[in-house]
Write an enzyme that holds these catalytic residues in place. Structure first.
Site, PDB file in Angstrom:
ATOM      1  N   ASP A  82       0.736  -1.248  -0.036  1.00  0.00           N
ATOM      2  CA  ASP A  82       0.027  -0.028   0.000  1.00  0.00           C
ATOM      3  C   ASP A  82       0.847   1.315  -0.001  1.00  0.00           C
ATOM      4  O   ASP A  82       1.625   1.409   0.814  1.00  0.00           O
ATOM      5  CB  ASP A  82      -0.868  -0.082   1.311  1.00  0.00           C
ATOM      6  CG  ASP A  82      -2.102   0.917   1.353  1.00  0.00           C
ATOM      7  OD1 ASP A  82      -2.298   1.240   0.341  1.00  0.00           O
ATOM      8  OD2 ASP A  82      -2.204   1.318   2.348  1.00  0.00           O
ATOM      9  N   HIS A  83       0.621   2.097  -0.758  1.00  0.00           N
ATOM     10  CA  HIS A  83       1.562   3.646  -0.944  1.00  0.00           C
ATOM     11  C   HIS A  83       2.919   3.387  -1.083  1.00  0.00           C
ATOM     12  O   HIS A  83       3.626   4.060  -0.106  1.00  0.00           O
ATOM     13  CB  HIS A  83       0.968   4.415   0.125  1.00  0.00           C
ATOM     14  CG  HIS A  83      -0.347   4.862   0.152  1.00  0.00           C
ATOM     15  ND1 HIS A  83      -0.667   5.755  -0.581  1.00  0.00           N
ATOM     16  CD2 HIS A  83      -1.740   4.409   0.754  1.00  0.00           C
ATOM     17  CE1 HIS A  83      -2.229   5.903  -0.482  1.00  0.00           C
ATOM     18  NE2 HIS A  83      -2.566   5.049   0.272  1.00  0.00           N
ATOM     19  N   ASP A 104       2.965   4.959  -5.404  1.00  0.00           N
ATOM     20  CA  ASP A 104       2.247   6.292  -5.295  1.00  0.00           C
ATOM     21  C   ASP A 104       3.292   7.437  -5.417  1.00  0.00           C
ATOM     22  O   ASP A 104       3.568   7.843  -4.608  1.00  0.00           O
ATOM     23  CB  ASP A 104       1.621   6.163  -3.863  1.00  0.00           C
ATOM     24  CG  ASP A 104       0.698   7.484  -3.460  1.00  0.00           C
ATOM     25  OD1 ASP A 104       0.718   8.318  -4.609  1.00  0.00           O
ATOM     26  OD2 ASP A 104       0.263   7.775  -2.625  1.00  0.00           O
ATOM     27  N   GLU A 134      -1.470   5.900  -8.552  1.00  0.00           N
ATOM     28  CA  GLU A 134      -2.386   6.949  -8.128  1.00  0.00           C
ATOM     29  C   GLU A 134      -2.272   8.434  -9.008  1.00  0.00           C
ATOM     30  O   GLU A 134      -1.129   8.618  -9.284  1.00  0.00           O
ATOM     31  CB  GLU A 134      -2.351   7.359  -6.709  1.00  0.00           C
ATOM     32  CG  GLU A 134      -3.293   8.357  -5.918  1.00  0.00           C
ATOM     33  CD  GLU A 134      -3.264   8.309  -4.647  1.00  0.00           C
ATOM     34  OE1 GLU A 134      -3.372   7.291  -4.033  1.00  0.00           O
ATOM     35  OE2 GLU A 134      -3.661   9.243  -3.957  1.00  0.00           O
ATOM     36  N   HIS A 211      -9.203   4.781  -2.454  1.00  0.00           N
ATOM     37  CA  HIS A 211      -8.358   5.089  -1.063  1.00  0.00           C
ATOM     38  C   HIS A 211      -9.207   5.919  -0.017  1.00  0.00           C
ATOM     39  O   HIS A 211     -10.348   6.631  -0.474  1.00  0.00           O
ATOM     40  CB  HIS A 211      -7.170   5.585  -1.298  1.00  0.00           C
ATOM     41  CG  HIS A 211      -6.094   4.822  -1.905  1.00  0.00           C
ATOM     42  ND1 HIS A 211      -5.117   4.380  -0.930  1.00  0.00           N
ATOM     43  CD2 HIS A 211      -6.061   4.162  -3.101  1.00  0.00           C
ATOM     44  CE1 HIS A 211      -4.224   3.481  -1.877  1.00  0.00           C
ATOM     45  NE2 HIS A 211      -4.803   3.466  -3.071  1.00  0.00           N
ATOM     46  N   ALA A 213     -11.538   4.950   2.232  1.00  0.00           N
ATOM     47  CA  ALA A 213     -12.833   4.511   1.696  1.00  0.00           C
ATOM     48  C   ALA A 213     -13.656   3.768   3.163  1.00  0.00           C
ATOM     49  O   ALA A 213     -14.438   3.189   3.079  1.00  0.00           O
ATOM     50  CB  ALA A 213     -12.877   3.710   0.732  1.00  0.00           C
ATOM     51  N   ASN A 254     -10.497   0.632  -0.175  1.00  0.00           N
ATOM     52  CA  ASN A 254      -9.305   0.389   0.809  1.00  0.00           C
ATOM     53  C   ASN A 254      -9.824   0.653   2.145  1.00  0.00           C
ATOM     54  O   ASN A 254     -10.443   1.807   2.351  1.00  0.00           O
ATOM     55  CB  ASN A 254      -8.354   1.475   0.501  1.00  0.00           C
ATOM     56  CG  ASN A 254      -7.267   0.902  -0.530  1.00  0.00           C
ATOM     57  OD1 ASN A 254      -7.589   0.018  -1.209  1.00  0.00           O
ATOM     58  ND2 ASN A 254      -6.079   1.680  -0.730  1.00  0.00           N
ATOM     59  N   ILE A 255      -9.642  -0.095   3.084  1.00  0.00           N
ATOM     60  CA  ILE A 255      -9.962   0.242   4.487  1.00  0.00           C
ATOM     61  C   ILE A 255      -9.079  -0.181   5.542  1.00  0.00           C
ATOM     62  O   ILE A 255      -8.427  -1.203   5.766  1.00  0.00           O
ATOM     63  CB  ILE A 255     -11.275  -0.895   4.752  1.00  0.00           C
ATOM     64  CG1 ILE A 255     -12.696  -0.405   3.727  1.00  0.00           C
ATOM     65  CG2 ILE A 255     -11.765  -0.809   6.173  1.00  0.00           C
ATOM     66  CD1 ILE A 255     -13.282  -1.655   3.691  1.00  0.00           C
TER      67      ILE A 255
HETATM   68  P1  13P Z   1      -9.257   4.853   5.293  1.00  0.00           P
HETATM   69  O1  13P Z   1      -8.117   5.765   5.901  1.00  0.00           O
HETATM   70  O2  13P Z   1     -10.276   5.546   5.063  1.00  0.00           O
HETATM   71  O3  13P Z   1      -9.412   3.636   6.024  1.00  0.00           O
HETATM   72  O4  13P Z   1      -8.234   4.700   3.959  1.00  0.00           O
HETATM   73  C1  13P Z   1      -7.361   3.383   4.163  1.00  0.00           C
HETATM   74  C2  13P Z   1      -6.535   3.425   2.820  1.00  0.00           C
HETATM   75  O5  13P Z   1      -6.686   4.060   1.828  1.00  0.00           O
HETATM   76  C3  13P Z   1      -5.220   2.825   2.895  1.00  0.00           C
HETATM   77  O6  13P Z   1      -4.572   3.068   1.516  1.00  0.00           O
HETATM   78  O1  G3H Z   2      -3.264   4.990   3.691  1.00  0.00           O
HETATM   79  C1  G3H Z   2      -2.603   4.579   4.520  1.00  0.00           C
HETATM   80  C2  G3H Z   2      -3.037   3.682   5.449  1.00  0.00           C
HETATM   81  O2  G3H Z   2      -3.976   3.952   6.360  1.00  0.00           O
HETATM   82  C3  G3H Z   2      -1.731   3.010   6.079  1.00  0.00           C
HETATM   83  O3  G3H Z   2      -1.550   3.902   7.217  1.00  0.00           O
HETATM   84  O4  G3H Z   2       1.067   4.151   6.910  1.00  0.00           O
HETATM   85  O5  G3H Z   2       0.042   4.449   9.236  1.00  0.00           O
HETATM   86  O6  G3H Z   2       0.325   2.207   7.946  1.00  0.00           O
HETATM   87  P1  G3H Z   2       0.156   3.618   7.621  1.00  0.00           P
HETATM   88 ZN    ZN Z   3      -4.689   4.791   0.874  1.00  0.00          ZN
END
Ligand code: 13P
Ligand code: G3H
Ligand code: ZN
Length: 310
Positions: A82-83, A104, A134, A211, A213, A254-255
């Protein structure tokens, strides 16, 4: 069971007008809660790991926990970065065995975003790994005070089509009004569905990602606050908006925040109601159950992904 890419998942989701949930994982209880929900619901799923999660848990622990969860539940999993902020972290995850990575580079100038994304796509595809990128800035629609500000922050549909054609990316996260965290809208929640429609009309069948979401369920916020938490006014994306997006070509939702709320509200309650407790299992077990219940509800009633695996 095995680690799988999201390619087939997304094809089926778009055709079936539902979305696949991508849940952020940081430790064993979170992985178990999500996987148990998916097993109960017979739902496809993506487990995603941020750079922060890798740092917190160490990549090897997360890999082994996901492997154990697949054996335990008999489910295939798409394991996603993720990211990822640059080529290097994406490469590391490809080399570690992830089946999907996100590059990202959305905060960089357009041409740089294209160049970095292309580099990741080349490497990942050569290793059988799919790539999400993204375009646009995640910001609540209320932050964009006028149309030109919205245009500057939100994803431009024509540019999205150009970006996908130039990079060969497999899915694209777009900005239509969602944002990360527990405070998503200053006023009435609003998403730019018209913009989403334009994007999907220019790229029919192409997987779009949302994202930010989390729906920030009120029962979790209230539980948190009534046991000493201080998150008044937290507000997420209404479930009906997510349901609508899932029918419109959004294949991945994404959650993370909702998982954090499920865990924290539950642990707060145990600590306040049973101050004598100091065995971590006494609070981690109900926290894991709270994740399972919340995720199962999402799959069933919001994403529409329940019953979509054989
Ligand atoms: P939320 O902060 O809404 O759960 O989004 C999570 C997310 O986009 C992780 O990449
Ligand atoms: O979009 C980001 C996610 O909620 C992950 O958060 O970088 O604090 O692990 P984090
Ligand atoms: Zn995100």
């Amino acid at each position: 069971m095995a680690l799988i890419t999201s390619t087939e998942m997304f094809k089926k989701a778009i055709a079936g007008k539902y979305a696949v949930g991508a849940f952020n994982v940081n430790n064993m209880e979170i992985i178990q809660g999500i996987m148990e929900a998916a097993q109960q619901e017979r739902s496809p799923l993506i487990l995603q790991v941020s750079a922060g999660a890798r740092k917190y848990a160490k990549p090897i622990y997360l890999m082994k926990l996901v492997e154990a969860a697949m054996i335990d539940t008999g489910l295939d999993v798409c394991l996603h970065l993720d990211h990822g902020e640059n080529f290097e972290i994406c490469k590391q995850c490809v080399d570690d065995g992830f089946s999907s990575v996100m590059i990202d580079a959305s905060s960089r100038p357009y041409e740089e975003n294209i160049a970095e994304t292309k580099k990741v796509v080349e490497y990942a595809h050569a290793h059988g790994v799919v790539v999400e990128a993204e375009l646009g800035k995640l910001a609540g629609i209320e932050d964009a005070v006028n149309v030109s500000a919205a245009d500057a922050a939100f994803t431009d549909p024509e540019q999205a089509a150009d970006f996908v054609a130039k990079t060969g990316v497999d899915s694209l996260a777009i900005a239509i009004g969602t944002s990360h965290g527990a405070y998503k809208f200053k006023g009435e929640p609003r998403l730019d569905f018209e913009r989403l429609e334009k994007v999907t009309s220019l790229m029919p069948g192409f997987p779009i990602v949302l994202h930010g979401a989390s729906s920030v369920p009120q029962y979790l916020v209230e539980r948190c606050n009534s046991f000493g938490g201080q998150i008044p006014g937290a507000q997420g994306v209404p479930e009906e908006m997510l349901r609508k997006a899932a029918t419109m070509g959004v294949a991945k939702i994404n959650i993370d925040t909702d998982i954090r709320l499920a865990v924290t509200s539950t642990i707060r309650q145990v600590f306040v109601e049973q101050p004598e407790v100091f065995d971590p299992r006494t609070y981690l077990k109900p926290a894991r159950e709270a994740i399972k219940d919340m995720v199962a509800h999402k799959m069933r009633d919001v994403l529409g992904s329940s019953g979509k695996i054989d």
